[in-house]
Design a protein around this motif. Structure first.
Motif, PDB file in Angstrom:
ATOM      1  N   GLY A   7       0.780  -1.236   0.000  1.00  0.00           N
ATOM      2  CA  GLY A   7       0.000   0.000   0.000  1.00  0.00           C
ATOM      3  C   GLY A   7       0.808   1.280   0.000  1.00  0.00           C
ATOM      4  N   ALA A  55       0.179   5.957   0.398  1.00  0.00           N
ATOM      5  CA  ALA A  55      -1.263   6.170   0.206  1.00  0.00           C
ATOM      6  C   ALA A  55      -2.074   5.364   1.210  1.00  0.00           C
ATOM      7  CB  ALA A  55      -1.661   5.796  -1.221  1.00  0.00           C
ATOM      8  N   CYS A 106      -4.858   6.462   3.931  1.00  0.00           N
ATOM      9  CA  CYS A 106      -6.156   5.794   3.922  1.00  0.00           C
ATOM     10  C   CYS A 106      -6.586   5.411   5.337  1.00  0.00           C
ATOM     11  CB  CYS A 106      -6.089   4.561   3.030  1.00  0.00           C
ATOM     12  SG  CYS A 106      -7.580   3.526   3.052  1.00  0.00           S
ATOM     13  N   ASP A 147      -5.746   2.957  -1.867  1.00  0.00           N
ATOM     14  CA  ASP A 147      -5.146   4.209  -2.326  1.00  0.00           C
ATOM     15  C   ASP A 147      -6.158   5.353  -2.326  1.00  0.00           C
ATOM     16  OD1 ASP A 147      -6.737   3.451  -4.442  1.00  0.00           O
ATOM     17  OD2 ASP A 147      -5.163   3.600  -5.968  1.00  0.00           O
ATOM     18  N   HIS A 152      -5.298   8.655  -4.710  1.00  0.00           N
ATOM     19  CA  HIS A 152      -3.865   8.943  -4.692  1.00  0.00           C
ATOM     20  C   HIS A 152      -3.129   8.422  -5.922  1.00  0.00           C
ATOM     21  CE1 HIS A 152      -3.018  10.165  -0.329  1.00  0.00           C
ATOM     22  NE2 HIS A 152      -4.339  10.056  -0.422  1.00  0.00           N
ATOM     23  N   LYS A 153      -3.773   7.618  -6.750  1.00  0.00           N
ATOM     24  CA  LYS A 153      -3.044   6.944  -7.823  1.00  0.00           C
ATOM     25  C   LYS A 153      -2.502   7.924  -8.857  1.00  0.00           C
ATOM     26  CE  LYS A 153      -3.264   3.061 -11.033  1.00  0.00           C
ATOM     27  NZ  LYS A 153      -4.000   1.843 -11.419  1.00  0.00           N
TER      28      LYS A 153
END
Length: 361
Positions: free
Chosen positions: A30, A33, A37, A104, A219-220
């Motif tokens: 992960g 991000a 989360c 994310d 966030h990607k």
């Protein structure tokens, strides 16, 4: 001890009330991000939840982090993908509703509160999903375009929805389990298992709501290659095959009439440009089609303009037209593969019918 004394000191039983929400997050490596989360969930204004993190054989410290922040931690025992991880989390959950959040995605302080209020005010709703917000974390052009376009599409979609989304989506746990969860046999890699679940919910008579005040921050950092690969191979082609196989056609979200007409227009524009090389009137037709595309999509381009200004809008129009181009490729490929599926199914059926059923001399 007298009977009176025993009655005066009864045995006290503690009954633990299950949480309203079971938040299920699948994670694989992960990174930063995932930290945001988890921390965002901890800061939510709604608190009646349990947090279940399903680690899909991460090689970083995702599992350790989840455990340190108090999550119920489960393991898939191998790289099974997010669909299988979510199914595992759902089986262990105790909440009335399952709330799926991508690793994310960062929930806003009011996200879960808005989600729960919608469910409580409208008890007829069986499933609910939201959208990305208009402030994506990644700043590169492709990521800003993709996330803002997703936000626009969901914010302008029909609230009486016919699909589902796991970026931030909620469903009654009992209904999810009765439907068998996500279909990880058909979708063995991250694909449209959430859309497939939405179709099955509708076909079972369930009600799905697109709640526009339920938003998460994505966030990607999309790249152009990754975007095209995902949109074509993991979304467009399997979605086309799903619609054709289930005979379930929708005009909502990415499938609205304007988008379908735009796909046709982009191919006619390219054809006109090709003709224009040897026959000058073709260039005039191409210009007209380009203006038509701008007119058809003026609402989304106006949205981009208001959010990021004129230069950003001019930069993403080619990306948007490219999206229509490869959407046509995805649909055509899905249609061909569906026809192959149908042919194979018919040949197998004919083989079964022709198989001898009695003793042969």
């Amino acid at each position: 001890m007298s009977i009176q004394g025993a009655v005066a000191s009864p045995l006290r039983l503690t009954v633990q009330v299950p949480p309203f929400l079971s938040i299920v997050i699948p994670v694989y490596n992960g990174g930063a991000a995932f930290v945001d989360c988890l921390l965002s969930i901890k800061c939510s204004t709604f608190t009646d939840w349990e947090l279940i993190v399903v680690d899909d054989s991460s090689e970083d410290k995702s599992a350790l982090l989840a455990e340190e922040l108090g999550a119920i931690l489960l393991y898939t025992g191998g790289r099974l993908g997010p669909g299988a991880a979510r199914n595992l989390g759902a089986q262990a959950a105790q909440g009335l509703y399952l709330c799926f959040v991508d690793a994310d995605c960062e929930v806003l302080p009011e996200t879960l509160t808005n989600l729960v209020q919608t469910l409580k005010f409208h008890p007829e709703i069986d499933a609910l999903f939201g959208s990305y917000d208009d402030q994506p974390k990644a700043l590169n052009l492709v990521a800003q375009y993709k996330n803002l376009f997703h936000h626009y599409v969901h914010q302008h979609g029909n609230e009486d929805a016919s699909t589902f989304w796991t970026g931030c989506g909620t469903i009654r746990r009992a209904l999810f389990l009765s439907l068998g969860g996500f279909d990880v046999e058909r979708y063995q890699r991250p694909s449209i298992e959430d859309i497939d679940l939405g179709y099955r919910i509708k076909q079972a008579g369930g009600k799905i709501c697109l709640a526009k005040n339920v938003q998460v921050k994505h966030h990607k950092a999309w790249t152009l290659f990754g975007l095209i690969k995902t949109d074509v191979l993991d979304r467009g082609i399997p979605w086309t095959r799903l619609m054709l196989s289930r005979k379930f056609f929708s005009k909502d979200l990415n499938l609205e009439t304007r988008s379908r007409v735009s796909v046709v227009a982009i191919y006619l524009l390219l054809l006109s440009l090709g003709v224009g090389v040897v026959f000058r009137p073709g260039l005039g037709l191409a210009l007209a089609l380009g203006l038509a595309l701008l007119g058809l999509n003026q609402d989304v381009y106006g949205f981009f303009w208001r959010k990021r200004g004129v230069f950003f809008t001019l930069g993403v129009i080619p990306l948007h037209w490219l999206y229509y181009f490869y959407s046509g490729i995805a649909f055509t490929s899905g249609l061909i593969l569906h026809q192959v599926d149908q042919t194979v199914a018919k040949s197998r059926g004919a083989g079964v019918k022709q198989k001898p059923t009695g003793p042969q001399l």
